[in-house]
Design a protein around this motif. Structure first.
Motif, PDB file in Angstrom:
ATOM      1  N   ASP A  24       0.822  -1.220   0.000  1.00  0.00           N
ATOM      2  CA  ASP A  24       0.000   0.000   0.000  1.00  0.00           C
ATOM      3  C   ASP A  24       0.855   1.269   0.000  1.00  0.00           C
ATOM      4  OD1 ASP A  24      -2.127  -1.686   0.226  1.00  0.00           O
ATOM      5  OD2 ASP A  24      -2.695  -1.087   2.258  1.00  0.00           O
ATOM      6  N   GLN A  25       2.022   1.173   0.633  1.00  0.00           N
ATOM      7  CA  GLN A  25       2.927   2.327   0.662  1.00  0.00           C
ATOM      8  C   GLN A  25       3.764   2.414  -0.615  1.00  0.00           C
ATOM      9  OE1 GLN A  25       4.856   1.030   4.284  1.00  0.00           O
ATOM     10  NE2 GLN A  25       3.769   2.534   5.559  1.00  0.00           N
ATOM     11  N   ALA A  26       4.139   1.243  -1.132  1.00  0.00           N
ATOM     12  CA  ALA A  26       5.006   1.220  -2.318  1.00  0.00           C
ATOM     13  C   ALA A  26       4.283   1.764  -3.547  1.00  0.00           C
ATOM     14  CB  ALA A  26       5.500  -0.197  -2.585  1.00  0.00           C
ATOM     15  N   ALA A  27       2.974   1.507  -3.644  1.00  0.00           N
ATOM     16  CA  ALA A  27       2.239   1.869  -4.863  1.00  0.00           C
ATOM     17  C   ALA A  27       2.253   3.379  -5.122  1.00  0.00           C
ATOM     18  CB  ALA A  27       0.813   1.320  -4.799  1.00  0.00           C
ATOM     19  N   PRO A  28       1.847   4.225  -4.161  1.00  0.00           N
ATOM     20  CA  PRO A  28       1.917   5.674  -4.440  1.00  0.00           C
ATOM     21  C   PRO A  28       3.347   6.183  -4.582  1.00  0.00           C
ATOM     22  CG  PRO A  28       1.146   5.247  -2.178  1.00  0.00           C
ATOM     23  CD  PRO A  28       1.188   3.929  -2.883  1.00  0.00           C
ATOM     24  N   ARG A  29       4.298   5.553  -3.866  1.00  0.00           N
ATOM     25  CA  ARG A  29       5.700   5.970  -4.001  1.00  0.00           C
ATOM     26  C   ARG A  29       6.201   5.708  -5.429  1.00  0.00           C
ATOM     27  NH1 ARG A  29       9.835   3.156  -4.326  1.00  0.00           N
ATOM     28  NH2 ARG A  29       9.011   1.264  -3.354  1.00  0.00           N
ATOM     29  N   GLU A  30       5.944   4.500  -5.936  1.00  0.00           N
ATOM     30  CA  GLU A  30       6.406   4.171  -7.290  1.00  0.00           C
ATOM     31  C   GLU A  30       5.709   5.046  -8.338  1.00  0.00           C
ATOM     32  OE1 GLU A  30       8.713   2.378  -8.651  1.00  0.00           O
ATOM     33  OE2 GLU A  30       9.502   1.264  -6.958  1.00  0.00           O
ATOM     34  N   LEU A  31       4.413   5.262  -8.147  1.00  0.00           N
ATOM     35  CA  LEU A  31       3.687   6.116  -9.099  1.00  0.00           C
ATOM     36  C   LEU A  31       4.310   7.514  -9.147  1.00  0.00           C
ATOM     37  CD1 LEU A  31       1.271   6.517 -11.045  1.00  0.00           C
ATOM     38  CD2 LEU A  31      -0.057   7.268  -9.053  1.00  0.00           C
ATOM     39  N   ALA A  32       4.590   8.067  -7.962  1.00  0.00           N
ATOM     40  CA  ALA A  32       5.159   9.423  -7.905  1.00  0.00           C
ATOM     41  C   ALA A  32       6.576   9.454  -8.468  1.00  0.00           C
ATOM     42  CB  ALA A  32       5.155   9.919  -6.454  1.00  0.00           C
ATOM     43  N   GLU A  33       7.395   8.453  -8.107  1.00  0.00           N
ATOM     44  CA  GLU A  33       8.788   8.447  -8.571  1.00  0.00           C
ATOM     45  C   GLU A  33       8.874   8.329 -10.086  1.00  0.00           C
ATOM     46  OE1 GLU A  33      10.923   6.316  -4.670  1.00  0.00           O
ATOM     47  OE2 GLU A  33      10.954   5.329  -6.622  1.00  0.00           O
ATOM     48  N   GLU A  34       8.005   7.514 -10.646  1.00  0.00           N
ATOM     49  CA  GLU A  34       8.118   7.258 -12.086  1.00  0.00           C
ATOM     50  C   GLU A  34       7.378   8.282 -12.941  1.00  0.00           C
ATOM     51  OE1 GLU A  34       9.068   2.497 -12.306  1.00  0.00           O
ATOM     52  OE2 GLU A  34       7.149   3.202 -13.054  1.00  0.00           O
ATOM     53  N   THR A  35       6.309   8.864 -12.388  1.00  0.00           N
ATOM     54  CA  THR A  35       5.441   9.676 -13.257  1.00  0.00           C
ATOM     55  C   THR A  35       5.119  11.059 -12.701  1.00  0.00           C
ATOM     56  OG1 THR A  35       3.334   9.026 -12.266  1.00  0.00           O
ATOM     57  CG2 THR A  35       4.273   7.518 -13.903  1.00  0.00           C
ATOM     58  N   LYS A  36       5.409  11.309 -11.417  1.00  0.00           N
ATOM     59  CA  LYS A  36       5.022  12.549 -10.727  1.00  0.00           C
ATOM     60  C   LYS A  36       3.511  12.688 -10.535  1.00  0.00           C
ATOM     61  CE  LYS A  36       9.052  15.284 -12.089  1.00  0.00           C
ATOM     62  NZ  LYS A  36       9.531  16.600 -12.536  1.00  0.00           N
ATOM     63  N   TYR A  37       2.763  11.626 -10.815  1.00  0.00           N
ATOM     64  CA  TYR A  37       1.321  11.672 -10.550  1.00  0.00           C
ATOM     65  C   TYR A  37       1.041  11.209  -9.119  1.00  0.00           C
ATOM     66  CZ  TYR A  37      -0.239  12.797 -15.241  1.00  0.00           C
ATOM     67  OH  TYR A  37      -0.493  13.444 -16.419  1.00  0.00           O
ATOM     68  N   ALA A  38      -0.032  11.756  -8.546  1.00  0.00           N
ATOM     69  CA  ALA A  38      -0.471  11.357  -7.206  1.00  0.00           C
ATOM     70  C   ALA A  38      -2.000  11.299  -7.203  1.00  0.00           C
ATOM     71  CB  ALA A  38       0.020  12.360  -6.160  1.00  0.00           C
ATOM     72  N   SER A  39      -2.537  10.568  -6.233  1.00  0.00           N
ATOM     73  CA  SER A  39      -3.983  10.430  -6.115  1.00  0.00           C
ATOM     74  C   SER A  39      -4.389  10.431  -4.654  1.00  0.00           C
ATOM     75  CB  SER A  39      -4.437   9.108  -6.762  1.00  0.00           C
ATOM     76  OG  SER A  39      -5.820   8.894  -6.501  1.00  0.00           O
ATOM     77  N   ALA A  40      -5.596  10.924  -4.393  1.00  0.00           N
ATOM     78  CA  ALA A  40      -6.169  10.837  -3.048  1.00  0.00           C
ATOM     79  C   ALA A  40      -7.098   9.635  -2.930  1.00  0.00           C
ATOM     80  CB  ALA A  40      -6.929  12.125  -2.721  1.00  0.00           C
ATOM     81  N   GLN A  41      -7.334   8.928  -4.031  1.00  0.00           N
ATOM     82  CA  GLN A  41      -8.309   7.824  -4.034  1.00  0.00           C
ATOM     83  C   GLN A  41      -7.655   6.540  -4.552  1.00  0.00           C
ATOM     84  OE1 GLN A  41     -12.323   9.094  -5.580  1.00  0.00           O
ATOM     85  NE2 GLN A  41     -11.127  10.885  -6.170  1.00  0.00           N
ATOM     86  N   TRP A  42      -7.348   5.667  -3.625  1.00  0.00           N
ATOM     87  CA  TRP A  42      -6.673   4.410  -3.957  1.00  0.00           C
ATOM     88  C   TRP A  42      -7.596   3.241  -3.685  1.00  0.00           C
ATOM     89  CZ3 TRP A  42      -1.815   3.678  -6.058  1.00  0.00           C
ATOM     90  CH2 TRP A  42      -1.062   4.854  -6.234  1.00  0.00           C
TER      91      TRP A  42
END
Lengths: 201, 201
Positions: free
Chosen positions: B102-120
């Protein structure tokens, strides 16, 4: 460059901003009858960074979505030593040396399940895992499979064959009873190619 | 036993005719910072056969199906050394030590794409490859992602971010422009959980 939108038709032809890494050398790190591990020393043309990547060489694999004339899909249950537990998967296995994927698919289906089909359709091929594995997974649809006599079951594999309605198999993928990634991919490919196989909601 | 039909509800509880193999011992065959290869010596309770299985230990992986509020899915294009070519995949990567999926998913998304979400939303987890890999792949849906500022892109990865309408991504899976198996599985899982994301045919 986040946020860039892509014209799909142009994408295949366009010159990318990224360049392939330059391969400086390869070293065999380990090899047995199952896998060869290769250390690939590569240099980024963009940053000049040199890095070793660890790559696993495997033969290509095949998986078969086999449906009976009653719309049931053929699954195999077997103990898998990677995860140390039983799994449910589509029948499949490795392409033998000198064999094509087209030849391996009916052979694996027969060896594992004793089912055969006169109607085969390719469902495409995927990378097994492009970051670390060299090989591809070829997926097939075998229609109206029938049980054959006289073929010896593959005793070494110790597997159990199950027939499940296709709609139930989709549910099992969704609910975690089937965890095999290439089974998910092949069922997805089958439904994309043949939406008529599922009843309208 | 080919041909046996299965009551799905009973399946989970029934006593199987197959038994797990007895593990006699494990040997480390090779280990580096990427993978540990283990030789698992096992004995079949059914036949008495002893056999060594070669198992690859990896950390768990995550992949994220991230959609913008315009219904576009976020893909990354990068050079993958297993296959020696560029691939299109969902953003993702390895779960770090001490980190949850659960922690790795937003980290990888941000590191690779700079995208973030409030709804997972979790889309389930699969075996990476149960016959040979020990690990699992955790899939997530990140809704209404937005570009964030200030996060450094993961330079070592040298990747390119692309936004593609979800319907086009499904077509790309089907037509071979996307060959990454966990991307196929995650798109399949996303559509199974959210059929409303695709327009009615």
């Amino acid at each position: 460059m986040p946020g860039r939108r892509v014209n799909l038709k142009a994408m295949a032809k366009r010159i990318a901003s990224l360049q392939p890494w330059e391969i400086l050398g390869e070293t065999t790190l380990f090899s047995n009858n199952i896998v060869t591990l290769v250390g690939v020393l590569a240099k980024s043309k963009k940053t000049g960074l040199q890095k070793q990547f660890t790559v696993s060489e495997y033969p290509d694999w095949v998986h078969v979505a086999a449906l009976t004339d009653k719309g049931e899909i053929v699954l195999v249950r077997q103990f898998r030593h990677g995860v140390g537990e039983f799994t449910l998967e589509l029948p499949g296995g490795a392409v033998d040396p000198g064999e094509s994927a087209d030849q391996a698919a009916p052979r694996e289906l027969a060896e594992e399940t004793k089912y055969a089909s006169a109607q085969w359709e390719p469902l495409g091929a995927l990378h097994a895992n492009p970051a670390i594995n060299t090989n591809r997974v070829h997926m097939f649809f075998a229609k109206d499979v029938v049980l054959t006599d006289g073929l010896p079951a593959d005793q070494g594999e110790e597997l159990e064959v199950m027939l499940v309605p296709l709609t139930a198999a989709v549910k099992m993928c969704r609910e975690g009873a089937i965890l095999h990634p290439f089974t998910h991919a092949a069922v997805f490919a089958l439904l994309a190619a043949h939406p008529e196989l599922l009843p309208k909601p």
